[in-house]
Design an enzyme around this catalytic site. Structure first.
Site, short mmCIF file in Angstrom:
data_model
loop_
_atom_site.label_atom_id
_atom_site.label_comp_id
_atom_site.label_asym_id
_atom_site.label_seq_id
_atom_site.Cartn_x
_atom_site.Cartn_y
_atom_site.Cartn_z
N LYS A 1 0.86 -1.19 0.00
CA LYS A 1 0.00 0.00 0.00
C LYS A 1 0.90 1.23 0.00
O LYS A 1 1.90 1.28 0.71
CB LYS A 1 -0.87 -0.01 1.25
CG LYS A 1 -1.82 1.14 1.31
CD LYS A 1 -2.86 1.12 2.43
CE LYS A 1 -2.61 0.26 3.61
NZ LYS A 1 -3.60 0.39 4.68
N HIS B 1 -0.20 15.46 -14.79
CA HIS B 1 -1.65 15.30 -15.00
C HIS B 1 -2.08 15.97 -16.31
O HIS B 1 -3.05 15.54 -16.93
CB HIS B 1 -2.45 15.85 -13.81
CG HIS B 1 -2.21 17.30 -13.54
ND1 HIS B 1 -1.22 17.75 -12.68
CD2 HIS B 1 -2.81 18.39 -14.04
CE1 HIS B 1 -1.26 19.07 -12.66
NE2 HIS B 1 -2.21 19.48 -13.46
N CYS C 1 -0.03 15.28 -5.86
CA CYS C 1 -0.52 14.54 -7.02
C CYS C 1 -1.71 13.66 -6.68
O CYS C 1 -1.71 12.96 -5.68
CB CYS C 1 0.62 13.68 -7.58
SG CYS C 1 0.13 12.65 -8.97
N CYS D 1 2.98 16.97 -7.01
CA CYS D 1 2.57 17.14 -8.41
C CYS D 1 3.72 17.72 -9.24
O CYS D 1 4.37 18.66 -8.80
CB CYS D 1 1.36 18.08 -8.46
SG CYS D 1 0.90 18.62 -10.12
N CYS E 1 -3.15 12.14 -9.66
CA CYS E 1 -3.29 11.36 -10.89
C CYS E 1 -2.38 10.13 -10.91
O CYS E 1 -2.49 9.30 -11.79
CB CYS E 1 -3.00 12.22 -12.12
SG CYS E 1 -1.25 12.58 -12.40
FE1 FES Z 1 -0.50 14.15 -10.72
FE2 FES Z 1 -0.31 16.76 -11.04
S1 FES Z 1 -1.90 15.67 -10.19
S2 FES Z 1 1.12 15.26 -11.57
#
Ligand code: FES
Length: 77
Positions: free
Chosen positions: A23, A56, A41, A52, A43
Site C-alpha cells: 500500500k 496530469h 498529485c 505534483c 493522478c
Molecule cells: Fe498528478 Fe499533477 S496531479 S502530476
C-alpha cells in the site's frame, strides 16, 4: 466477456509508484509545509510523487480525463 479479475486489473490507478509495497501511504507534517502553496498529485503519474509535477496535464490530454492536484494553501500572517 472478461473475467472480473481481468477487468479490475485494467482499471489500475497506480501504474508504477512503489509497486514493491502492499500500500502506498504518504505522511506529511503540517509543520513542515513552509511555502504558501504545495500541490499533491492525485493522478498517480507524477515523477515526484506525492508532489505534483504537472504530469496530469499530459495524462488528461492523452486520456480525456480531468484529474488535477490537491493544493494546500497556507495563509501568510
Ligand atoms: Fe498528478 Fe499533477 S496531479 S502530476
Amino acid at each position: 466477456f472478461l473475467p472480473k479479475k481481468k477487468k479490475q486489473r485494467d482499471s489500475l490507478i497506480n501504474l508504477k509508484i512503489q509497486k514493491e509495497n502492499p500500500k502506498v501511504v504518504n505522511e506529511i507534517d503540517i509543520e513542515d509545509l513552509n511555502s504558501s502553496n504545495v500541490c499533491y498529485c492525485r493522478c498517480w503519474r507524477s515523477k515526484t510523487f506525492p508532489v505534483c509535477d504537472k504530469s496530469h496535464l499530459k495524462h488528461n490530454e492523452l486520456t480525456g480525463d480531468n484529474v488535477g492536484p490537491l493544493i494546500l494553501k497556507k495563509k501568510i500572517l
